[in-house]
Write an enzyme that holds these catalytic residues in place. Structure first.
Site, PDB file in Angstrom:
ATOM      1  CD  GLU A 158      -2.770  -1.476   2.277  1.00 29.15           C
ATOM      2  OE1 GLU A 158      -3.852  -2.070   2.190  1.00 29.15           O
ATOM      3  OE2 GLU A 158      -2.197  -1.295   3.368  1.00 29.15           O
ATOM      4  CG  ASP A 171      -2.600  -8.329  15.329  1.00 28.81           C
ATOM      5  OD1 ASP A 171      -3.685  -8.793  14.936  1.00 28.81           O
ATOM      6  OD2 ASP A 171      -2.044  -7.333  14.809  1.00 28.81           O
ATOM      7  CB  ALA A 214      -8.840  -5.519  11.150  1.00 25.80           C
TER       8      ALA A 214
END
Lengths: 440, 440
Positions: free
Chosen positions: A178, A316, A327
């Site tokens: 990203e 996590d 998420a």
């Protein structure tokens, strides 16, 4: 005849997706919930890179935990860093920002501390290569990205110009991909025609990844398509490489043949790995729980610690079934733990069904009009992937008052390349203003 | 026969209102313009307090200078701090963020460096009492304001709670008054019902001012009305006081009778005075120009320096006619200097008419529904003042893409008290992440 029992005290360490969903599941439960976090906000982590890239503001991706949990009458929020757990006395020890100690007694503990950036034993890299886990990180990266073009503009030495116009990203997971896409878009579209002595579009983006593919978790076919899209954007992929050194001027990498190559780049960003924060080790020491190499804590199928049914680990930092750090996993494990406590507080004693992850898939944004989405057998890329990404993210921001703002910001950047949140703080040290002192 | 002359080189030091309006006035002039600033953005200073108070984001009040001046083909933007002027050689010396030197030769120089916060010789106060001049300041204040309520919530000692819930503001000008109003509104409306152990509404706001009135520049009648509004909001005014000491726990002030009183307050903000940045003294040394006590530079009626018709001083740092440090003065002097240069570049040699300030009035926001506005003989306060403030600010943000965003943010905060930009960075020192190193 009996005195009414004091309500059960649940302490949740961490206000990320896992902690938040645990707190939400306990909303109507006769328990008191304390959420303790180092930050006062809940961070919408999947869009953190957009804050770094100057599309969204801090407020659009980070909302105060108190606001998110405002309607939860049984929740108390505490700004402090959990440092240790006294398992015998059932107390979480925490440190307030000015240094004083807090003790948070619990009947049930939910550990949702997440993972932090790992430099694989080379913490000295951090000064030169910020990670991408916190709001601080995002603002630091925003500062470095936009400052680099400014520095290139005023550099007289052509070699220095080239170094400022070279961006090295370490890690080919979603965050690295990203960021790579964002930097190329900033260079090609956002900054187009703004400079006099440089052509921002010539900025090089180098992406270093240890394995043989980017976005490996999306499967070989999407990984290949992502690599093609990135190369088409102008991102240079260096697969099968391991970073051996980072300094203020660049980095050195070793390839599979053992050849070490040096790359000059004044901006190096690190998204390569994660490790558990110190509290995980403290908890493991106190309970005898096992940790994996990254420090994730081994849990029973119901997410409790062996021998400690009052302690649950979610998100996590939980080491069950090698689930990915998404998420979605955090939300589901947090909600599961919260529901289990709710049932137990309601007096139901039936053993809980083991946690089962329902894989809703995952998505990674590459650039305008390009994203990859994997949901079960459905594999999307290109424009269909992008539209799906857009739909998912608008839908997931629902709880956020800033959804409208985000959609507006996206409309602007998709249509014109303009980014509304490019402002960064002064690049000059403020000599007169030392960091805020602890008021303790 | 003659070679075409190289275009005249105009260097503008400072990208605030004055520098920006000077650059704009030169848009179609056959000159090259270099705007050099320590920040990469132009800051909409009149709304800085709204960024500090969590209403607006950085991007809503700070736009990259490159974007603001994008359509000006003859303008180059340089991110560097001007450190000295070589008047004989006609060179501005500047330092880039990593420390290297830049030389900017000029034929004409426009100095628009503004003023910075002054602690009246007590720079050691700055660590405990941030000022309100830069984006860094605003984010620091946002951090301190919202952190203070978090600290009060977790403090066990009632005295410590009271100290965190006490906010001291030094300076009763528009910025001090605006911040005082904001803090009381945050306490009463925004944070209502968010905390467990404190009532944010009990937060005390103490405003210290050396003269006998707040907003003295608005005239006695509006000043009295502003004082009444502030008292009604719950702001405690301490007029006629001088601050003699500031530390992490509060401040000491001396009144007119010479009595010194100590006030405990964990948050102290400073808006009391301004002083010229070091470049002003360097310029005065080099040219023999006089400076007033705050360091403002004396200029001729056409804003040039005596004996240096090629140097113009505009904006807050200009010492003509004791004009106030208002955005309006900065815009008008900047535009005047730019126009004068445009005429001169066009070969017109008629002596310029002296600068005359056209007073459009001024406005200060106090709280929702309350502002004071002075425009010529028109004096407004209360709701009419507030509506005028709203109109002026929406109109003036015109050039800003974020106008829609600002209006939305205002609609939200006026209607519900909710603030969209409350997120602040981690209050814990990031041990692993030293400040960015200079890449030089």
């Amino acid at each position: 005849m009996d005195e009414p029992a004091a309500p059960r005290r649940v302490v949740i360490v961490g206000g990320g997706f896992a902690g938040l969903f645990a707190a939400r599941a306990l909303r109507r439960s006769p328990v008191t919930v304390t959420v303790v976090d180092r930050c006062a906000h809940h961070l919408f982590q999947p869009l953190l890179y957009q804050c770094a890239a100057g599309i969204l503001s801090e407020g659009q991706i980070a909302r105060p935990l108190r606001v998110v949990l405002r309607r939860h009458r049984n929740v108390r929020c505490v700004l402090a860093e959990a440092t240790d757990v006294d398992v015998a006395a059932r107390i979480v020890r925490a440190r307030r920002p000015e240094g004083s100690e807090l003790e948070l007694p619990y009947d049930d503990l939910i550990v949702a501390v997440g993972m932090r950036q790992s430099y694989f034993g080379h913490d000295e890299f951090a000064a030169h290569a910020p990670g991408m886990k916190t709001l601080d990180d995002a603002l630091e990266i925003r500062h470095r990205l936009y400052r680099a073009f400014e520095m290139a503009e005023t550099a007289r030495d052509p070699e220095e110009k080239r170094q400022w116009l070279t961006f090295a990203l370490v890690g080919g997971g979603p965050t690295g991909v990203e960021l790579a896409g964002q930097i190329r878009e900033i260079a090609r579209r956002t900054l187009e025609r703004e400079f006099s002595t440089i052509d921002p579009g010539t900025a090089r983006v180098l992406l270093f990844e240890g394995s043989d593919e980017v976005l490996g978790t999306f499967g070989a076919s999407l990984a290949a398509r992502a690599a093609r899209t990135l190369r088409g954007l102008g991102v240079e992929l260096h697969l099968g490489t391991r970073v051996t050194d980072v300094d203020a001027r660049g980095l050195a990498v070793r390839d599979r043949e053992g050849v070490t190559t040096r790359f000059d780049a004044r901006t190096v960003l690190w998204t390569a790995g994660v490790e558990a924060p110190p509290l995980a080790a403290a908890l493991a020491r106190a309970t005898g729980a096992a940790q994996d190499r990254a420090g994730r804590i081994a849990v029973e199928p119901d997410l409790t610690l062996r021998g400690h049914p009052e302690i649950r680990v979610v998100g996590d930092v939980m080491g069950l079934d090698r689930l990915p750090g998404l998420a979605e996993v955090a939300m589901q494990t947090g909600a599961y733990a919260g529901r289990a406590l709710r049932h137990s507080a309601a007096g139901r004693t039936a053993p809980a069904k083991p946690f089962r992850y329902f894989d809703m898939g995952s998505a990674a944004y590459i650039c305008r009009g390009r994203a990859v989405v994997r949901a079960g057998r459905l594999h999307l890329s290109g424009v269909p992937g992008w539209l799906t990404w857009l739909f998912i993210h608008v839908a997931f921001l629902t709880g956020f008052r800033s959804r409208l703002g985000a959609v507006l910001s996206w409309a602007v950047v998709f249509a014109s390349g303009a980014r509304r949140e490019r402002a960064f703080t002064s690049p000059f040290a403020q000599a007169r203003m030392p960091p805020p002192e602890a008021g303790g």
